[in-house]
Motif scaffolding. Structure first.
Motif, PDB file in Angstrom:
ATOM      1  N   HIS A  31       0.842  -1.196   0.000  1.00 24.74           N
ATOM      2  CA  HIS A  31       0.000   0.000   0.000  1.00 24.74           C
ATOM      3  C   HIS A  31       0.878   1.247   0.000  1.00 24.74           C
ATOM      4  O   HIS A  31       1.864   1.311   0.731  1.00 24.74           O
ATOM      5  CB  HIS A  31      -0.909   0.026   1.235  1.00 24.74           C
ATOM      6  CG  HIS A  31      -1.859  -1.120   1.294  1.00 24.74           C
ATOM      7  ND1 HIS A  31      -3.083  -1.084   0.689  1.00 24.74           N
ATOM      8  CD2 HIS A  31      -1.746  -2.333   1.864  1.00 24.74           C
ATOM      9  CE1 HIS A  31      -3.690  -2.240   0.886  1.00 24.74           C
ATOM     10  NE2 HIS A  31      -2.896  -3.019   1.598  1.00 24.74           N
ATOM     11  N   VAL A  33       0.663   5.530   0.338  1.00 22.52           N
ATOM     12  CA  VAL A  33      -0.153   6.676   0.733  1.00 22.52           C
ATOM     13  C   VAL A  33       0.690   7.929   0.579  1.00 22.52           C
ATOM     14  O   VAL A  33       1.856   7.949   0.981  1.00 22.52           O
ATOM     15  CB  VAL A  33      -0.620   6.548   2.201  1.00 22.52           C
ATOM     16  CG1 VAL A  33      -1.311   7.821   2.667  1.00 22.52           C
ATOM     17  CG2 VAL A  33      -1.512   5.349   2.381  1.00 22.52           C
ATOM     18  N   ALA A  35      -0.017  12.025   1.450  1.00 19.21           N
ATOM     19  CA  ALA A  35      -1.034  12.899   2.043  1.00 19.21           C
ATOM     20  C   ALA A  35      -0.388  14.125   2.664  1.00 19.21           C
ATOM     21  O   ALA A  35       0.732  14.055   3.170  1.00 19.21           O
ATOM     22  CB  ALA A  35      -1.813  12.129   3.102  1.00 19.21           C
ATOM     23  N   GLU A  37       0.102  16.769   5.634  1.00 23.59           N
ATOM     24  CA  GLU A  37      -0.021  16.742   7.085  1.00 23.59           C
ATOM     25  C   GLU A  37       0.524  18.054   7.628  1.00 23.59           C
ATOM     26  O   GLU A  37       1.159  18.805   6.887  1.00 23.59           O
ATOM     27  CB  GLU A  37       0.677  15.524   7.696  1.00 23.59           C
ATOM     28  CG  GLU A  37       2.148  15.431   7.466  1.00 23.59           C
ATOM     29  CD  GLU A  37       2.759  14.205   8.143  1.00 23.59           C
ATOM     30  OE1 GLU A  37       2.051  13.239   8.444  1.00 23.59           O
ATOM     31  OE2 GLU A  37       3.966  14.240   8.383  1.00 23.59           O
ATOM     32  N   ARG A 107       5.864  -0.489   7.727  1.00 23.00           N
ATOM     33  CA  ARG A 107       5.459   0.724   7.012  1.00 23.00           C
ATOM     34  C   ARG A 107       6.613   1.711   7.084  1.00 23.00           C
ATOM     35  O   ARG A 107       7.050   2.094   8.169  1.00 23.00           O
ATOM     36  CB  ARG A 107       4.216   1.299   7.674  1.00 23.00           C
ATOM     37  CG  ARG A 107       3.736   2.610   7.094  1.00 23.00           C
ATOM     38  CD  ARG A 107       2.467   3.033   7.824  1.00 23.00           C
ATOM     39  NE  ARG A 107       2.187   4.425   7.687  1.00 23.00           N
ATOM     40  CZ  ARG A 107       1.117   4.910   7.057  1.00 23.00           C
ATOM     41  NH1 ARG A 107       0.242   4.092   6.531  1.00 23.00           N
ATOM     42  NH2 ARG A 107       0.936   6.204   6.981  1.00 23.00           N
ATOM     43  N   GLU A 109       7.840   5.426   6.385  1.00 19.86           N
ATOM     44  CA  GLU A 109       7.208   6.739   6.321  1.00 19.86           C
ATOM     45  C   GLU A 109       8.246   7.810   6.028  1.00 19.86           C
ATOM     46  O   GLU A 109       9.256   7.915   6.723  1.00 19.86           O
ATOM     47  CB  GLU A 109       6.508   7.047   7.642  1.00 19.86           C
ATOM     48  CG  GLU A 109       5.405   6.058   7.966  1.00 19.86           C
ATOM     49  CD  GLU A 109       4.755   6.289   9.310  1.00 19.86           C
ATOM     50  OE1 GLU A 109       5.328   7.032  10.149  1.00 19.86           O
ATOM     51  OE2 GLU A 109       3.669   5.739   9.528  1.00 19.86           O
TER      52      GLU A 109
END
Length: 126
Positions: A31, A33, A35, A37, A107, A109
């Motif tokens: 996945h 992502v 976005a 923030e 994950r 980041e």
């Protein structure tokens, strides 16, 4: 809105995706992502590798770190430079990169600051 070198950010995303795909079983999912923030932007890549041993989480961005054999598929390939390159590029953009274990894997980041908080050396590509 962030300020970044598109070529270098493509390399960051490519390295993260290649690792995620390499270490996720065929029936698993990866996945991605992106976005906004507070203070910048987040880019995250989550895989289904089963996770990284807690003791190794602090080492994953070190040059030549390749992880334990049991972590996932095809661990014998690569020189262990991809994540070190990711860290170098992200830090050159005054950002931060981290990794956390999730229920199914891990994950990665990437957090990049907005231009008001960054004073990077990149020319406007307008």
């Amino acid at each position: 809105m962030i300020r970044a070198d598109p070529r270098e950010m493509t390399r960051v995303l490519t390295n993260l995706l290649v690792n995620a795909i390499r270490h996720t079983p065929q029936e698993g999912n990866v996945h991605v992502v992106a976005a906004p923030e507070a203070g910048g932007a987040l880019l995250a890549v989550a895989d289904g590798c089963g996770g990284i041993p807690e003791a190794d989480l602090a080492c994953v961005f070190d040059t030549a770190w390749r992880g334990p054999r049991e972590r996932g598929l095809d661990t014998g390939s690569g020189a262990g430079l991809g994540l070190a390159i990711v860290r170098s590029i992200v830090e050159a953009h005054q950002g931060q990169v981290s990794v956390v274990n999730t229920k199914r894997g891990c994950r990665f980041e990437v957090r990049l600051p907005t231009p008001a908080k960054a004073s990077g050396p990149w020319p406007d590509r307008g």
